[in-house]
Design an enzyme around this catalytic site. Structure first.
Site, short mmCIF file in Angstrom:
data_model
loop_
_atom_site.label_atom_id
_atom_site.label_comp_id
_atom_site.label_asym_id
_atom_site.label_seq_id
_atom_site.Cartn_x
_atom_site.Cartn_y
_atom_site.Cartn_z
CG ASP A 147 -0.34 -0.52 2.49
OD1 ASP A 147 0.91 -0.58 2.57
OD2 ASP A 147 -1.08 -0.86 3.42
CG HIS A 206 -6.00 -2.47 9.33
ND1 HIS A 206 -6.15 -1.30 10.04
CD2 HIS A 206 -4.65 -2.63 9.23
CE1 HIS A 206 -4.96 -0.80 10.34
NE2 HIS A 206 -4.04 -1.58 9.86
C1 F6R Z 1 1.53 -1.76 6.25
C2 F6R Z 1 0.11 -2.04 6.36
C3 F6R Z 1 -0.65 -2.08 7.64
C4 F6R Z 1 0.17 -2.51 8.85
C5 F6R Z 1 -0.72 -2.53 10.11
C6 F6R Z 1 0.11 -2.80 11.36
O1 F6R Z 1 1.98 -1.79 4.91
O2 F6R Z 1 -0.49 -2.24 5.35
O3 F6R Z 1 -1.76 -2.92 7.50
O4 F6R Z 1 0.70 -3.78 8.63
O5 F6R Z 1 -1.38 -1.31 10.26
O6 F6R Z 1 0.97 -1.72 11.56
P1 F6R Z 1 2.15 -1.78 12.62
O7 F6R Z 1 3.09 -2.82 12.14
O8 F6R Z 1 2.77 -0.41 12.58
O9 F6R Z 1 1.53 -2.12 13.94
#
Ligand code: F6R
Length: 248
Positions: free
Chosen positions: A67, A137
């Protein structure tokens, strides 16, 4: 879904590196689906360290990211393109022309989504790395996203904007929209590696592994994938009821 529980984040990152290394060793021109966020930082640091120490080469590796924020240029230090260069690509010998991410400045978002879907179809991923949001998500697919959705633009939810604000000077600077691979694109990867760390992910992890498969918790779709590995540290796994493999 294969579940591996580690005592801490460091062990999680090492286990994730073992999975990634195996894919790369088997296929030196593998296509890696990559993610941003805090969770994969330990893994990316290990990939960079290993490249430095062993000379493992990524010259034939190709990468596609999940993304990108809408409206940020690749040079913006909050763009995911910048994140990937800073945390991984500039620290290994991958060729930048072999790294792909949605164009945050695309003039025609629908055309950009179609371009990205065609690219993904032409480059089947050998592995897709994922993190998970507190609301379950994956990528920017928020609860309610249909499982058959492909690359699309999303309006970010207030909770995702708030969670991402930590990377910006103020919450007002967080973009309100993004491009994201859809659940269908994610599911199409041959292998999926999802990482979860910290207590704030425990509820989402429980729903993903042991709850109903429902678009209300996008990550629950992964229960249906034939080759999906979850590596969670003990805090993220703290609400799981089943008996899972514990890795030291
Ligand atoms: C990243 C993405 C998000 C993260 C998710 C967790 O490319 O698409 O879905 O994987 O928000 O984020 P963190 O790792 O910062 O807790």
């Amino acid at each position: 879904m294969k579940v591996i529980i580690t005592k801490d984040y460091q062990t999680l990152s090492k286990k994730a590196f073992d999975v990634m290394k195996e894919v790369i060793e088997k296929k030196p021109d593998a296509v890696l689906g990559l993610a941003t966020g805090s969770t994969p930082l330990g893994l990316y640091a290990l990939m960079a360290e290993d490249h430095l120490k062993t000379g493992r080469s990524y010259r034939d590796i190709r990468a596609v990211n999940l993304d990108e924020y809408y409206g940020l240029s690749p040079e913006n230090d909050q763009s995911y393109r910048y994140f990937m260069r800073h945390n991984l690509f500039d620290k290994i010998d991958i060729l930048l022309e072999n790294t792909h991410i949605e164009n945050g400045l695309a003039a025609d978002p629908a055309e950009e989504c179609a371009r990205y879907n065609a690219l993904l179809a032409a480059m089947p991923r050998d592995i897709q790395l994922l993190g998970i949001g507190e609301n379950g998500h994956i990528a920017f697919n928020e609860p309610g996203t249909p499982f058959d959705e492909e690359t699309h633009t999303v309006k970010l939810t207030e909770s995702t904007i708030a969670a991402n604000a930590r990377f910006f000077k103020s919450i007002d600077e967080v973009p309100r929209a993004a491009f994201t691979m859809g659940p269908k694109n994610i599911f199409d990867a041959k292998k999926i590696l999802i990482l979860a760390t910290g207590k704030n992910k425990a509820q989402a992890v429980r729903g993903m592994v042991e709850g109903e498969v429902t678009p209300d918790l996008p990550a629950s779709l992964l229960q249906k994938h034939p080759d999906c590995i979850l590596i969670a540290d003990s805090e993220a796994a703290s609400l799981l009821e089943g008996d899972y493999h514990k890795a030291e």
